[in-house]
Design an enzyme around this catalytic site. Structure first.
Site, PDB file in Angstrom:
ATOM      1  N   CYS A 185      10.551  -1.525   4.353  1.00  0.00           N
ATOM      2  CA  CYS A 185       9.588  -2.142   5.284  1.00  0.00           C
ATOM      3  C   CYS A 185       8.638  -1.159   5.955  1.00  0.00           C
ATOM      4  O   CYS A 185       7.426  -1.264   5.804  1.00  0.00           O
ATOM      5  CB  CYS A 185      10.318  -2.868   6.397  1.00  0.00           C
ATOM      6  SG  CYS A 185      11.478  -4.091   5.847  1.00  0.00           S
ATOM      7  N   HIS A 200       7.216  -3.627  13.342  1.00  0.00           N
ATOM      8  CA  HIS A 200       8.039  -2.612  12.696  1.00  0.00           C
ATOM      9  C   HIS A 200       7.350  -1.260  12.482  1.00  0.00           C
ATOM     10  O   HIS A 200       7.620  -0.546  11.514  1.00  0.00           O
ATOM     11  CB  HIS A 200       8.586  -3.132  11.352  1.00  0.00           C
ATOM     12  CG  HIS A 200       9.927  -2.520  11.009  1.00  0.00           C
ATOM     13  ND1 HIS A 200      10.555  -2.721   9.805  1.00  0.00           N
ATOM     14  CD2 HIS A 200      10.729  -1.693  11.725  1.00  0.00           C
ATOM     15  CE1 HIS A 200      11.698  -2.048   9.784  1.00  0.00           C
ATOM     16  NE2 HIS A 200      11.823  -1.422  10.938  1.00  0.00           N
TER      17      HIS A 200
END
Ligand SMILES: *[C@@H]1O[C@H](CO)[C@@H](O)[C@H](O)[C@H]1NC(C)=O
Ligand SMILES: *[C@@H]1O[C@H](CO)[C@@H](O)[C@H](O)[C@H]1NC(C)=O
Ligand SMILES: *[C@@H]1O[C@H](CO)[C@@H](O)[C@H](O)[C@H]1NC(C)=O
Ligand SMILES: *[C@@H]1O[C@H](CO)[C@@H](O)[C@H](O)[C@H]1NC(C)=O
Ligand SMILES: *[C@@H]1O[C@H](CO)[C@@H](O)[C@H](O)[C@H]1NC(C)=O
Ligand SMILES: *[C@@H]1O[C@H](CO)[C@@H](O)[C@H](O)[C@H]1NC(C)=O
Ligand SMILES: *[C@@H]1O[C@H](CO)[C@@H](O)[C@H](O)[C@H]1NC(C)=O
Ligand SMILES: *[C@@H]1O[C@H](CO)[C@@H](O)[C@H](O)[C@H]1NC(C)=O
Length: 587
Positions: free
Chosen positions: A79, A135
């Site tokens: 990610c 994130h």
């Protein structure tokens, strides 16, 4: 005389005003709305358009079959690095973020000097919105989305979050990770279904959008990421069992429910864009951030995604980890009902979108992304990219690079062959269990909306099935498929050459010395990238991030430190206050 001069003046003003108005209207209407939908950990074989029949994804498929399926869209294997690349247009090795994804308590963030995609698009007059996952670090407020070019953010900062209340567990801490811009927003998620909450927000933004400005909307889903303790959360387990009862594996059945909600969301977003008159001037991109996690090798979650028949999964540099699901649809572009094998990298979207917005890409220095707009709008027949640095990860002791059909995998001495690099996991395709129905795609919300833009003489079922067959790579992987029941492990030591065009499943290591010059070229390019790699930071896990200090919320926890660093003088009263608070915290 006086009267005449006034008249002249007003005329000049009126002419000026009209030309301004024309310029304004034409400039804003020529800039396309950019809608970017990101799925989290969605695997190659989880969508219907790569040949799977197991879990219907009619809305995503309708977007893909009507538009352009990008069959070689490379992403990073996890990610954070992927999102770094998407936001900066750079390989993550440029900023030292090529390693593991960030944990919530990590004192790390995408460096503030990096100018990111929404900042570029704001310069082009866009309204910019992020719904969902970030994130990219949040230990200080200055790193959060609304301080970095997003007009609004509604969602969470961490890697994933619970689907029923947006509580994030990041060992050993737990807290609510839900924010509307900078305010706590847990109540908006409490006992609701995460994917639906994001969908409603996206639809609201679309409905409220002022059409005098172009729109950049990034919908960054948590789906289909699993959460703590292997939990895959669906809206309603009983209903889910009824709908997907034919899927034997319980985890996979839940996974199907998560994916189903994501697919429905795509339909609702397309519908809202259309009813708000935005769709006709939009580019809609659907991508996954990395390969599917069959199990999650990092956090041991049993996600049950599928990258069949590709080798490897999330965290791996084999194709299953980095060849991401990607499809683009736009009424503005000539690519319809087709599949491209041209190479794309996730970093390409920054210059490509800036070019689509009318910006001058030449002015953007130091990026790795390639402007693909001329390919997408049909002015160029091929992509300008042949090389992709897949990644270099010194901690994991692996690296890979691609040029055209050739791929070099480099495993440094001491690399441990890992399950993630094999054909592991739940990945077989068993067509006998489910009958694929193209009618579902044709009858989907997305297709009903998009059909306005499609010639009615087109035989949809024939066209869609043709595109689906083009996008399915099984035929190139027959040996691997025959051997599907074998758990093969070919330890990677040193440099291995693959031909990923003829052998996308990376079944055969090319040892024939006739190809050694190709391998050598790739090696020297990889050596070059190693030489410019910014070292991975040693990440500090910070107990001060614990949500218990912040009424149960994950939120920036080091803002005072930042102010302290900026303190001009010790005689400054607010500085003294900050230092006192800091000292108090330390004690
Ligand atoms: C959400 O789900 C978790 C795990 O199943 C559960 O422990 C928690 O109580 C749920 N939260 C709410 C608000 O129901
Ligand atoms: C699909 O793409 C290929 C390769 O670019 C091109 O030759 C072909 O004409 C396209 N087909 C359609 C239907 O657009
Ligand atoms: C791609 O490369 C060609 C040939 O070098 C160049 O003329 C063209 O401008 C490039 N296109 C883009 C979009 O950079
Ligand atoms: C496919 O599914 C059928 C029906 O459930 C089962 O009998 C068969 O063994 C499966 N084949 C494979 C290769 O798993
Ligand atoms: C569309 O194509 C399919 C498959 O080739 C065929 O069975 C069907 O009759 C066609 N439909 C029409 C309306 O021509
Ligand atoms: C895999 O399947 C083939 C064909 O059905 C069989 O010959 C072979 O023994 C199987 N291998 C393993 C490891 O089960
Ligand atoms: C090696 O590759 C060359 C060029 O493709 C081919 O002619 C030759 O037969 C190959 N040798 C072996 C042993 O496969
Ligand atoms: C005092 O410090 C604060 C916090 O860093 C800063 O915002 C402010 O500008 C400073 N005031 C003066 C007079 O230096």
């Amino acid at each position: 005389m006086l009267f005449k001069r006034d008249l002249l003046q007003s005329l000049v003003i009126i002419v000026f005003f009209i030309s301004y108005l024309i310029a304004f209207v034409s400039s804003s209407s020529s800039k396309p709305n950019i809608i970017l939908i990101i799925a989290d950990d969605l695997g190659w074989n989880d969508v219907g358009f790569h040949g799977s029949a197991e879990i219907p994804t009619p809305n995503i498929d309708a977007l893909a079959y009507n538009g352009l399926i990008m069959n070689r869209h490379y992403v990073l294997p996890t990610c954070t690095p992927s999102r770094v690349s998407l936001m900066t247009g750079k390989y993550p090795i440029r900023v030292g973020l090529q390693g593991d994804p960030m944990r919530s308590q990590d004192r790390v963030a995408l460096p503030i000097e990096e100018k990111i995609l929404p900042q570029y698009l704001k310069e082009q007059g866009y309204k910019t919105h992020l719904v969902g996952k970030w994130h990219l670090g949040f230990y200080q407020t200055r790193f959060t989305p609304t301080k970095r070019g997003f007009d609004s953010h509604f969602g969470f900062y961490s890697g994933t979050t619970r689907y029923n209340d947006s509580v994030t567990y990041s060992e050993p801490y737990e807290g609510i990770d839900a924010h509307r811009d900078l305010s706590p927003a847990g109540a908006e998620f409490y006992r609701k279904y995460l994917t639906d909450v994001f969908t409603e927000e996206a639809v609201r933004i679309i409905k409220n959008h002022d059409r005098n400005h172009p729109l950049f909307l990034e919908i960054s889903h948590a789906a289909v990421h699993a959460i703590k303790n292997n939990i895959l959360q669906v809206r309603n387990v009983d209903e889910n069992n009824r709908k997907f009862g034919y899927i034997k594996n319980e985890h996979r059945r839940l996974f199907a429910g998560i994916l189903d909600a994501l697919d429905e969301s795509v339909g609702k977003v397309i519908e809202a864009l259309d009813s708000s008159q935005l769709l006709k001037n939009s580019v809609v991109l659907f991508i996954s951030d990395n390969g599917g996690a069959t199990v999650d090798p990092l956090w041991k979650y049993e996600n049950t995604a599928s990258n069949w028949p590709l080798r490897g999964m999330k965290t791996s540099l084999y194709e299953g980890g980095v060849r991401g699901v990607a499809a683009l649809w736009s009424p503005l572009l000539i690519h319809r009902n087709n599949v491209t094998e041209e190479i794309f990298h996730i970093s390409d979207w920054l210059p490509t979108f800036v070019a689509a917005a009318g910006g001058n890409v030449e002015n953007i220095r130091g990026i790795d992304g390639v402007n693909q707009w001329n390919f997408l709008n049909g002015q160029q027949r091929t992509s300008n990219r042949s090389e992709v640095l897949i990644n270099i990860n010194h901690k994991k002791k692996n690296a890979a690079i691609i040029n055209g059909k050739w791929k070099l995998m480099r495993c440094h001495l001491g690399h441990t062959p890992s399950f993630a690099d094999e054909y592991g996991g739940l990945s077989e395709r068993n067509e006998s269990e489910v009958i694929f129905k193209i009618e579902k795609v044709i009858g989907s919300t997305t297709n009903n909306v998009i059909s306005k833009y499609v010639s009615s003489s087109l035989n949809l079922s024939e066209t869609f099935l043709r595109v689906r067959s083009l996008a399915t790579i099984d035929k190139k992987c027959s040996e691997r498929i025959l051997a599907a029941n074998e758990t093969r492990t070919t330890p990677c030591e040193g440099d291995h050459l693959f031909n990923v065009e003829d052998d996308p499943c990376e079944y055969y290591i090319i040892k024939n010395i006739s190809y050694s010059s190709i391998a050598n070229e790739l090696k020297s390019r990889l050596d070059y990238f190693e030489s410019v790699t910014v070292k991975q930071e040693n990440i500090i896990s910070d107990w001060k991030a614990d949500p218990k200090f912040f009424s149960g919320y994950w939120k920036p926890w080091l803002d005072e430190e930042e102010k302290f660093l900026n303190c001009a003088t010790l005689f400054n009263l607010s500085c003294i206050a900050i230092i006192t608070i800091l000292l108090y915290k330390i004690i």
